[in-house]
Scaffold this motif. Sequence first.
Motif, PDB file in Angstrom:
ATOM      1  N   ARG A 149       2.404 -15.093   3.421  1.00 50.90           N
ATOM      2  CA  ARG A 149       3.813 -14.823   3.078  1.00 50.90           C
ATOM      3  C   ARG A 149       3.913 -13.811   1.938  1.00 50.90           C
ATOM      4  O   ARG A 149       4.768 -12.925   1.947  1.00 50.90           O
ATOM      5  N   ALA A 150       3.023 -13.933   0.954  1.00 54.05           N
ATOM      6  CA  ALA A 150       3.038 -12.994  -0.175  1.00 54.05           C
ATOM      7  C   ALA A 150       2.706 -11.575   0.293  1.00 54.05           C
ATOM      8  O   ALA A 150       3.301 -10.590  -0.172  1.00 54.05           O
ATOM      9  N   LEU A 151       1.788 -11.493   1.231  1.00 57.49           N
ATOM     10  CA  LEU A 151       1.401 -10.199   1.781  1.00 57.49           C
ATOM     11  C   LEU A 151       2.589  -9.552   2.488  1.00 57.49           C
ATOM     12  O   LEU A 151       2.833  -8.343   2.360  1.00 57.49           O
ATOM     13  N   ARG A 152       3.316 -10.370   3.213  1.00 56.01           N
ATOM     14  CA  ARG A 152       4.494  -9.849   3.934  1.00 56.01           C
ATOM     15  C   ARG A 152       5.522  -9.305   2.934  1.00 56.01           C
ATOM     16  O   ARG A 152       6.116  -8.260   3.171  1.00 56.01           O
ATOM     17  N   ASP A 153       5.715 -10.005   1.830  1.00 55.97           N
ATOM     18  CA  ASP A 153       6.632  -9.507   0.792  1.00 55.97           C
ATOM     19  C   ASP A 153       6.138  -8.175   0.225  1.00 55.97           C
ATOM     20  O   ASP A 153       6.910  -7.229   0.079  1.00 55.97           O
ATOM     21  N   ASP A 154       4.851  -8.113  -0.115  1.00 53.47           N
ATOM     22  CA  ASP A 154       4.322  -6.890  -0.731  1.00 53.47           C
ATOM     23  C   ASP A 154       4.397  -5.698   0.215  1.00 53.47           C
ATOM     24  O   ASP A 154       4.535  -4.556  -0.223  1.00 53.47           O
ATOM     25  N   LEU A 155       4.298  -5.959   1.528  1.00 48.34           N
ATOM     26  CA  LEU A 155       4.262  -4.865   2.496  1.00 48.34           C
ATOM     27  C   LEU A 155       5.631  -4.543   3.082  1.00 48.34           C
ATOM     28  O   LEU A 155       5.730  -3.691   3.965  1.00 48.34           O
TER      29      LEU A 155
END
Length: 240
Positions: A149-155
């Motif tokens: 989920r954090a990766l999705r936010d960062d990307l």
Amino acid sequence: MAGLEGKRAIVTGASSGIGAATAKALTDAGATVVSGSRRDGSLDVTDEESCRRFVDGALGRLGGLDILVNNAGLARGRDPVWEARDADEHEVILTNVLGLMRMTRLCVQHLVDSGAGHVVNLGSVAGIWSYANGSSYVASKFAVHGYTRALRDDLQGKPVRITNVAPGLVETDFSRVRFGGDEDKARAVYANVAMGGPIRPEDVADSILFALTRPANVNIDEIVLTALAQTSGGNILRDS
Ligand code: NAP
């Protein structure tokens, strides 16, 4: 099923189980796949130098990267928290969490550069529901779900899709590894599962393929797939 013609993919942990089925499914769908694991000496996700060498080699062969499937993972032991071994906890977190984060970090810019990248992380129902005597594995998969989920936010705003695939019980070498090669204990995990048994690695590969082959503006955030007889991480109906 086709749909990945011209795509360039890395699949980690493809020497067995879900990773092997996924590498085959992607290849059958037209992708060029570079896979790596420890037993062929190509990749140890717990070792930064090994990961760098593997990713450099894969990019050299592929000429770029569209898909990363972070599948490499394991569990060690089935013990209550107070009997868990430090070395087991260490290995599980290093592999399932830090290895996955490292591979993502090394690949992510190449996925952005492709203009249509996709990261698929192997979570688990153990990352949704805890079960007794599996604390390090449960912790590792909750971490994978959170990281995804954090990766999705960062990307956000970049052309990279992110999918978490969370299977329940899949019959693979997973339990053999967890129990240090104890065949009887491993077999018991998959024995007598009611209503058709555990899911198969090919079922998981099929779900991964589904996520990868949606239109470019559609992000499948999460797929949870379980045997019909399994209603949560620890609740599995068995024939007596
Ligand atoms: P498996 O048959 O034991 O396969 C695990 C794969 O991971 C093997 O190819 C293994 O290859 C590789 N691997 C382990 N440590 C590695 C390392 N340090 N570096 C590189 N590769 C490594 O188990 P599986 O069931 O297919 O598991 C695949 C993934 O699915 C894991 O992330 C697991 O947590 C997840 N999952 C499994 C189930 C299940 O019920 N089976 C359910 C939910 C999620 P080498 O030994 O050659 O390194």
